[in-house]
Design a protein around this motif. Sequence first.
Motif, PDB file in Angstrom:
ATOM      1  N   PHE A  35      30.934   7.878  76.381  1.00 16.07           N
ATOM      2  CA  PHE A  35      32.366   8.016  76.595  1.00 16.07           C
ATOM      3  C   PHE A  35      33.044   6.716  76.197  1.00 16.07           C
ATOM      4  N   GLU A  36      33.975   6.817  75.266  1.00 14.35           N
ATOM      5  CA  GLU A  36      34.767   5.688  74.796  1.00 14.35           C
ATOM      6  C   GLU A  36      33.912   4.450  74.512  1.00 14.35           C
ATOM      7  N   GLY A  37      32.825   4.660  73.768  1.00 16.46           N
ATOM      8  CA  GLY A  37      31.978   3.556  73.335  1.00 16.46           C
ATOM      9  C   GLY A  37      30.894   3.140  74.312  1.00 16.46           C
ATOM     10  N   ILE A  38      30.873   3.715  75.503  1.00 17.62           N
ATOM     11  CA  ILE A  38      29.821   3.397  76.481  1.00 17.62           C
ATOM     12  C   ILE A  38      28.770   4.505  76.384  1.00 17.62           C
ATOM     13  N   PRO A  39      27.557   4.184  75.938  1.00 14.54           N
ATOM     14  CA  PRO A  39      26.541   5.232  75.779  1.00 14.54           C
ATOM     15  C   PRO A  39      26.013   5.744  77.113  1.00 14.54           C
ATOM     16  N   TRP A  40      25.665   7.033  77.141  1.00 16.96           N
ATOM     17  CA  TRP A  40      25.046   7.607  78.338  1.00 16.96           C
ATOM     18  C   TRP A  40      23.763   6.847  78.625  1.00 16.96           C
ATOM     19  N   GLY A  41      23.495   6.600  79.893  1.00 13.03           N
ATOM     20  CA  GLY A  41      22.281   5.912  80.313  1.00 13.03           C
ATOM     21  C   GLY A  41      22.388   4.397  80.284  1.00 13.03           C
ATOM     22  N   ALA A  42      23.512   3.858  79.796  1.00 18.09           N
ATOM     23  CA  ALA A  42      23.691   2.402  79.738  1.00 18.09           C
ATOM     24  C   ALA A  42      23.747   1.827  81.148  1.00 18.09           C
ATOM     25  N   ALA A  43      23.263   0.598  81.290  1.00 12.81           N
ATOM     26  CA  ALA A  43      23.381  -0.101  82.566  1.00 12.81           C
ATOM     27  C   ALA A  43      24.873  -0.287  82.853  1.00 12.81           C
ATOM     28  N   PHE A  44      25.264  -0.047  84.069  1.00 11.82           N
ATOM     29  CA  PHE A  44      26.680  -0.063  84.432  1.00 11.82           C
ATOM     30  C   PHE A  44      26.796  -0.750  85.779  1.00 11.82           C
ATOM     31  N   LYS A  45      27.689  -1.721  85.878  1.00  9.30           N
ATOM     32  CA  LYS A  45      27.879  -2.426  87.143  1.00  9.30           C
ATOM     33  C   LYS A  45      29.315  -2.912  87.243  1.00  9.30           C
ATOM     34  N   GLU A  46      29.649  -3.465  88.396  1.00  9.99           N
ATOM     35  CA  GLU A  46      30.989  -3.998  88.616  1.00  9.99           C
ATOM     36  C   GLU A  46      31.203  -5.199  87.694  1.00  9.99           C
ATOM     37  N   THR A  47      32.349  -5.202  86.999  1.00  8.49           N
ATOM     38  CA  THR A  47      32.672  -6.270  86.053  1.00  8.49           C
ATOM     39  C   THR A  47      34.153  -6.603  86.178  1.00  8.49           C
ATOM     40  N   THR A  83      27.513   6.548  88.021  1.00 10.96           N
ATOM     41  CA  THR A  83      26.175   6.202  87.561  1.00 10.96           C
ATOM     42  C   THR A  83      25.143   6.812  88.498  1.00 10.96           C
ATOM     43  N   PHE A  84      23.946   6.984  87.986  1.00  5.87           N
ATOM     44  CA  PHE A  84      22.799   7.410  88.767  1.00  5.87           C
ATOM     45  C   PHE A  84      21.754   6.320  88.599  1.00  5.87           C
ATOM     46  N   GLU A  85      21.420   5.673  89.718  1.00  4.19           N
ATOM     47  CA  GLU A  85      20.481   4.550  89.693  1.00  4.19           C
ATOM     48  C   GLU A  85      20.889   3.511  88.651  1.00  4.19           C
ATOM     49  N   GLY A  86      22.204   3.240  88.569  1.00  3.03           N
ATOM     50  CA  GLY A  86      22.724   2.220  87.672  1.00  3.03           C
ATOM     51  C   GLY A  86      22.892   2.655  86.229  1.00  3.03           C
ATOM     52  N   LYS A  87      22.575   3.927  85.918  1.00 10.24           N
ATOM     53  CA  LYS A  87      22.706   4.430  84.547  1.00 10.24           C
ATOM     54  C   LYS A  87      23.951   5.303  84.426  1.00 10.24           C
ATOM     55  N   PHE A  88      24.774   4.983  83.455  1.00 12.36           N
ATOM     56  CA  PHE A  88      26.034   5.690  83.229  1.00 12.36           C
ATOM     57  C   PHE A  88      25.775   7.150  82.870  1.00 12.36           C
ATOM     58  N   GLY A  89      26.474   8.089  83.575  1.00 12.09           N
ATOM     59  CA  GLY A  89      26.209   9.501  83.337  1.00 12.09           C
ATOM     60  C   GLY A  89      27.398  10.445  83.390  1.00 12.09           C
ATOM     61  N   ARG A  90      28.543  10.020  83.960  1.00 11.90           N
ATOM     62  CA  ARG A  90      29.666  10.959  84.073  1.00 11.90           C
ATOM     63  C   ARG A  90      30.988  10.206  84.181  1.00 11.90           C
ATOM     64  N   VAL A  91      32.027  10.827  83.611  1.00  8.24           N
ATOM     65  CA  VAL A  91      33.397  10.369  83.822  1.00  8.24           C
ATOM     66  C   VAL A  91      34.174  11.580  84.317  1.00  8.24           C
ATOM     67  N   PHE A 153      35.407  16.784  83.101  1.00  6.19           N
ATOM     68  CA  PHE A 153      34.115  16.127  83.263  1.00  6.19           C
ATOM     69  C   PHE A 153      33.560  15.820  81.890  1.00  6.19           C
ATOM     70  N   PHE A 154      33.270  14.571  81.643  1.00  6.47           N
ATOM     71  CA  PHE A 154      32.549  14.121  80.464  1.00  6.47           C
ATOM     72  C   PHE A 154      31.176  13.750  81.004  1.00  6.47           C
ATOM     73  N   GLU A 155      30.122  14.449  80.564  1.00  8.58           N
ATOM     74  CA  GLU A 155      28.823  14.239  81.188  1.00  8.58           C
ATOM     75  C   GLU A 155      27.700  14.093  80.184  1.00  8.58           C
ATOM     76  N   SER A 156      26.724  13.277  80.597  1.00 12.16           N
ATOM     77  CA  SER A 156      25.457  13.214  79.889  1.00 12.16           C
ATOM     78  C   SER A 156      24.693  14.479  80.250  1.00 12.16           C
ATOM     79  N   ARG A 157      24.248  15.207  79.270  1.00 13.88           N
ATOM     80  CA  ARG A 157      23.490  16.428  79.571  1.00 13.88           C
ATOM     81  C   ARG A 157      22.156  16.083  80.214  1.00 13.88           C
ATOM     82  N   THR A 158      21.605  14.928  79.900  1.00 10.34           N
ATOM     83  CA  THR A 158      20.323  14.511  80.460  1.00 10.34           C
ATOM     84  C   THR A 158      20.451  14.110  81.922  1.00 10.34           C
ATOM     85  N   LEU A 159      21.489  13.362  82.242  1.00  9.65           N
ATOM     86  CA  LEU A 159      21.652  12.857  83.610  1.00  9.65           C
ATOM     87  C   LEU A 159      22.442  13.793  84.519  1.00  9.65           C
TER      88      LEU A 159
END
Length: 172
Positions: A35-47, A83-91, A153-159
């Motif tokens: 989503f908008e340049g962030i790949p599904w499953g990417a590490a995601f945290k507070e920034t 995120t699921f376990e820190g992996k990006f999966g849904r907007v 919902f924008f979702e990773s089909r895997t996650l």
Amino acid sequence: MASRLSGIALALLISLTLAGTVALAVPIVNDPNGFEGIPWGAAFKETDQFAKVEEAGRLQSYEVKGGAPTLGTTPVESMRFTTFEGKFGRVTVRYQGKDTHDKILGYLQATYGPLDRTPGQIAVGPVKVYAWHGFDTEVTLRYEARFERGIIFFESRTLREKLSEGQSATVF
């Protein structure tokens, strides 16, 4: 047995009719695998850009810091990154208003591909559901015309299955 199956089929048909109409999904023209340049499953945290707004076990939710969120160029009510376990999966995007809906629907068609406008394929009725399916990405828009509100919902089909285990973000 056939009578019972007919009764179940009739009940299902009536339920779908009362709930609204679901449009058939169309294939995503160019699956972005994110989503908008962030790949599904990417590490995601507070920034500096994202603030954590909810933590529910293995699920964490974030929102964009500073200002009202937009989808394309259209302001929306909220945009939540999960995120699921820190992996990006849904907007999850929520919005209000018919004009906003029309702009967002245009943006989604320009980004993911045109809807099938064949008679019988377009959603009609009080609740409209539009969907785009790609190999990695699924986009689902649900719009309630009576209340002029929508959720996307924008979702990773895997996650997606893992994300669904801990929360139900599919309701308004």
